[in-house]
Design a protein around this motif. Structure first.
Motif, PDB file in Angstrom:
ATOM      1  N   UNK A  33       0.848  -1.189   0.000  1.00 48.82           N
ATOM      2  CA  UNK A  33       0.000   0.000   0.000  1.00 48.82           C
ATOM      3  C   UNK A  33       0.887   1.242   0.000  1.00 48.82           C
ATOM      4  N   UNK A  34       0.850   2.022  -1.063  1.00 51.94           N
ATOM      5  CA  UNK A  34       1.737   3.177  -1.166  1.00 51.94           C
ATOM      6  C   UNK A  34       1.300   4.346  -0.303  1.00 51.94           C
ATOM      7  N   UNK A  35       0.085   4.303   0.215  1.00 48.18           N
ATOM      8  CA  UNK A  35      -0.379   5.368   1.115  1.00 48.18           C
ATOM      9  C   UNK A  35      -0.351   4.929   2.577  1.00 48.18           C
ATOM     10  N   UNK A  36       0.201   3.744   2.835  1.00 43.49           N
ATOM     11  CA  UNK A  36       0.252   3.242   4.209  1.00 43.49           C
ATOM     12  C   UNK A  36       1.513   2.384   4.357  1.00 43.49           C
ATOM     13  N   UNK A  44       8.920  10.112   6.892  1.00 43.33           N
ATOM     14  CA  UNK A  44       9.899  10.512   5.870  1.00 43.33           C
ATOM     15  C   UNK A  44       9.208  11.133   4.661  1.00 43.33           C
ATOM     16  N   UNK A  45       8.088  10.547   4.270  1.00 45.99           N
ATOM     17  CA  UNK A  45       7.356  11.070   3.112  1.00 45.99           C
ATOM     18  C   UNK A  45       6.900  12.505   3.359  1.00 45.99           C
ATOM     19  N   UNK A  46       6.394  12.775   4.553  1.00 46.66           N
ATOM     20  CA  UNK A  46       5.927  14.126   4.879  1.00 46.66           C
ATOM     21  C   UNK A  46       7.076  15.121   4.907  1.00 46.66           C
ATOM     22  N   UNK A  47       8.233  14.678   5.385  1.00 41.38           N
ATOM     23  CA  UNK A  47       9.401  15.563   5.406  1.00 41.38           C
ATOM     24  C   UNK A  47       9.877  15.846   3.991  1.00 41.38           C
ATOM     25  N   UNK A  48       9.989  14.793   3.195  1.00 45.20           N
ATOM     26  CA  UNK A  48      10.415  14.960   1.796  1.00 45.20           C
ATOM     27  C   UNK A  48       9.437  15.868   1.036  1.00 45.20           C
ATOM     28  N   UNK A  49       8.159  15.727   1.327  1.00 42.84           N
ATOM     29  CA  UNK A  49       7.146  16.532   0.643  1.00 42.84           C
ATOM     30  C   UNK A  49       7.347  18.019   0.903  1.00 42.84           C
ATOM     31  N   UNK A  50       7.767  18.355   2.130  1.00 39.82           N
ATOM     32  CA  UNK A  50       8.023  19.759   2.471  1.00 39.82           C
ATOM     33  C   UNK A  50       9.245  20.293   1.747  1.00 39.82           C
ATOM     34  N   UNK A  51      10.229  19.428   1.527  1.00 37.42           N
ATOM     35  CA  UNK A  51      11.472  19.843   0.872  1.00 37.42           C
ATOM     36  C   UNK A  51      11.309  19.852  -0.646  1.00 37.42           C
ATOM     37  N   UNK A  52      10.850  18.711  -1.183  1.00 39.21           N
ATOM     38  CA  UNK A  52      10.703  18.565  -2.629  1.00 39.21           C
ATOM     39  C   UNK A  52       9.812  17.366  -2.934  1.00 39.21           C
ATOM     40  N   UNK A  53       8.802  17.567  -3.752  1.00 38.07           N
ATOM     41  CA  UNK A  53       7.944  16.448  -4.133  1.00 38.07           C
ATOM     42  C   UNK A  53       8.719  15.404  -4.927  1.00 38.07           C
ATOM     43  N   UNK A  54       9.717  15.858  -5.707  1.00 35.26           N
ATOM     44  CA  UNK A  54      10.525  14.907  -6.468  1.00 35.26           C
ATOM     45  C   UNK A  54      11.275  13.966  -5.535  1.00 35.26           C
ATOM     46  N   UNK A  55      11.758  14.495  -4.405  1.00 35.56           N
ATOM     47  CA  UNK A  55      12.416  13.650  -3.404  1.00 35.56           C
ATOM     48  C   UNK A  55      11.436  12.630  -2.835  1.00 35.56           C
ATOM     49  N   UNK A  56      10.205  13.084  -2.601  1.00 37.64           N
ATOM     50  CA  UNK A  56       9.171  12.191  -2.063  1.00 37.64           C
ATOM     51  C   UNK A  56       8.872  11.063  -3.056  1.00 37.64           C
ATOM     52  N   UNK A  57       8.703  11.417  -4.331  1.00 40.37           N
ATOM     53  CA  UNK A  57       8.417  10.400  -5.342  1.00 40.37           C
ATOM     54  C   UNK A  57       9.592   9.434  -5.494  1.00 40.37           C
ATOM     55  N   UNK A  58      10.812   9.961  -5.455  1.00 38.99           N
ATOM     56  CA  UNK A  58      11.998   9.115  -5.588  1.00 38.99           C
ATOM     57  C   UNK A  58      12.095   8.131  -4.424  1.00 38.99           C
ATOM     58  N   UNK A  62      11.984   4.075  -4.572  1.00 37.28           N
ATOM     59  CA  UNK A  62      13.015   3.270  -3.920  1.00 37.28           C
ATOM     60  C   UNK A  62      12.391   2.169  -3.058  1.00 37.28           C
ATOM     61  N   UNK A  63      11.294   2.513  -2.378  1.00 37.77           N
ATOM     62  CA  UNK A  63      10.586   1.529  -1.552  1.00 37.77           C
ATOM     63  C   UNK A  63      10.048   0.395  -2.424  1.00 37.77           C
ATOM     64  N   UNK A  83      -3.361   7.244 -10.563  1.00 42.49           N
ATOM     65  CA  UNK A  83      -3.573   8.046  -9.361  1.00 42.49           C
ATOM     66  C   UNK A  83      -2.242   8.551  -8.790  1.00 42.49           C
ATOM     67  N   UNK A  84      -1.131   8.015  -9.305  1.00 39.82           N
ATOM     68  CA  UNK A  84       0.183   8.340  -8.773  1.00 39.82           C
ATOM     69  C   UNK A  84       0.998   9.150  -9.787  1.00 39.82           C
ATOM     70  N   UNK A  85       2.031   9.816  -9.285  1.00 37.43           N
ATOM     71  CA  UNK A  85       2.961  10.518 -10.155  1.00 37.43           C
ATOM     72  C   UNK A  85       3.820   9.512 -10.907  1.00 37.43           C
ATOM     73  N   UNK A  86       4.146   9.816 -12.154  1.00 37.96           N
ATOM     74  CA  UNK A  86       4.888   8.857 -12.981  1.00 37.96           C
ATOM     75  C   UNK A  86       6.258   8.519 -12.400  1.00 37.96           C
ATOM     76  N   UNK A  87       6.868   9.434 -11.626  1.00 36.80           N
ATOM     77  CA  UNK A  87       8.190   9.178 -11.050  1.00 36.80           C
ATOM     78  C   UNK A  87       8.173   8.025 -10.047  1.00 36.80           C
ATOM     79  N   UNK A  88       6.997   7.748  -9.481  1.00 34.32           N
ATOM     80  CA  UNK A  88       6.866   6.658  -8.512  1.00 34.32           C
ATOM     81  C   UNK A  88       7.214   5.313  -9.145  1.00 34.32           C
ATOM     82  N   UNK A  89       6.951   5.176 -10.440  1.00 29.70           N
ATOM     83  CA  UNK A  89       7.126   3.880 -11.096  1.00 29.70           C
ATOM     84  C   UNK A  89       8.396   3.800 -11.949  1.00 29.70           C
TER      85      UNK A  89
END
Length: 320
Positions: A33-36, A44-58, A62-63, A83-89
């Motif tokens: 589950x990518x949302x859980x 970590x996701x919330x921290x990355x989101x504040x810094x850069x969404x690209x970091x969050x997707x990366x 990686x997960x 439903x997801x950003x293309x960088x996720x895949x």
């Protein structure tokens, strides 16, 4: 054989139903589950989101990469990838030896082509989506409708109230339709409907309910209404179609083209094209219990034979 299912955790239980069907087919599987992802990863996701969404997707990519290497599946199925950003895949490109497919249940555009190209095959719940996929030059695709988990949705043979049940989210089109129902008492369940516009013979429950409560509502109502979500569906059938029929209620289904692929109208499903036909069908079934009960019986038999998630798993496996 091993299958990795990737998606979002929500009240529809789509990944969970698919996972249970793989278990029934004696195929080992795991859900990601990518949302859980657990407390640490969510933080970590919330921290990355504040810094850069690209970091969050990366980080999410990686997960996924780590999970694939750890589990070593033969087949990857992503539920609703658009439903997801293309960088996720992006990590999926690292696994050319693994079959990758997606099961798509919502509208999309040519802008989703980069995500589509990550997969070997696309399954669509709506035949209209299949045509769109061809027009947008997406990878090979096929029609695969939604289904029912028969271990969750079944007829408990209990007393039913003579009412029309509708459990759904608000849309303007649905609201306008409900206001015109005058043939039966209506029970409406779902958050944030405009209750001031509902008729007096409507019981309104202003909240979203869990899947176990949905099962109970289906088993305590004689009639169940289906109105497609106009923003998500063109020709397709939603989960309510299969789940309500399997639960033994008398479903009243608004017409969409995919009905004719999956059912025989007036033999195992009742279909209406407008509010007049809906009211007429309700009045007819209230008077003619024999016809109604035969139709319910035929519908249950068909759904349990052809429209379970185990049926869908077999179709997926046949494709490869």
């Amino acid at each position: 054989m091993k299958t990795l299912i990737i998606g979002k955790k929500n009240m529809l239980l789509w990944p969970e139903n698919l996972s249970e069907a793989f278990i029934q087919t004696n195929i080992e599987n795991k859900i990601l589950f990518l949302n859980e992802l657990g407390f640490t990863e969510d933080l970590k996701r919330n921290i990355f989101k504040l810094v850069s969404k690209d970091l969050m997707y990366a980080n999410i990519s990686k997960i996924i990469d780590t999970e694939i290497k750890k589990f070593q599946p033969d087949l990857i199925i992503v539920i609703s990838p658009f439903m997801f950003n293309e960088k996720v895949f992006e990590c999926l490109d690292n696994f050319s030896n693994i079959i990758k497919c997606a099961w798509i249940g919502d509208r999309f555009t040519p802008l989703h082509k980069n995500i589509a190209n990550k997969f070997d095959h696309l399954f669509y719940t709506d035949s209209f989506f299949l045509e769109d996929g061809k027009n947008f030059n997406f990878p090979n695709g096929s029609y695969l409708p939604l289904a029912v988990n028969e271990n969750r949705f079944f007829d408990k043979n209990q007393k039913r109230e003579e009412r029309l049940l509708f459990i759904a989210s608000y849309t303007k089109q649905r609201m306008e339709f409900l206001k015109q129902i005058n043939s039966i008492y209506l029970k409406l369940i779902g958050a944030k409907w405009q209750k001031d516009y509902l008729k007096k013979h409507t019981e309104y429950v202003d909240k979203n309910i869990n899947i176990n409560q949905v099962v109970e509502e289906y088993n305590s109502s004689q009639f169940i209404l289906n109105i497609k979500h106009e923003h998500n569906v063109v020709n397709g059938l939603n989960m309510r179609t299969f789940e309500s029929i399997a639960s033994g209620g008398c479903l009243l289904q608004d017409y969409v083209k995919d009905i004719e692929i999956n059912f025989e109208i007036n033999k195992n499903i009742l279909v209406y094209n407008n509010i007049e036909e809906l009211n007429e069908l309700i009045l007819k079934m209230r008077k003619d219990k024999l016809t109604m009960n035969n139709l319910i019986k035929n519908g249950k038999e068909l759904v349990l034979k052809e429209h379970t998630y185990k049926n869908r798993v077999n179709k997926i496996l046949e494709q490869f």
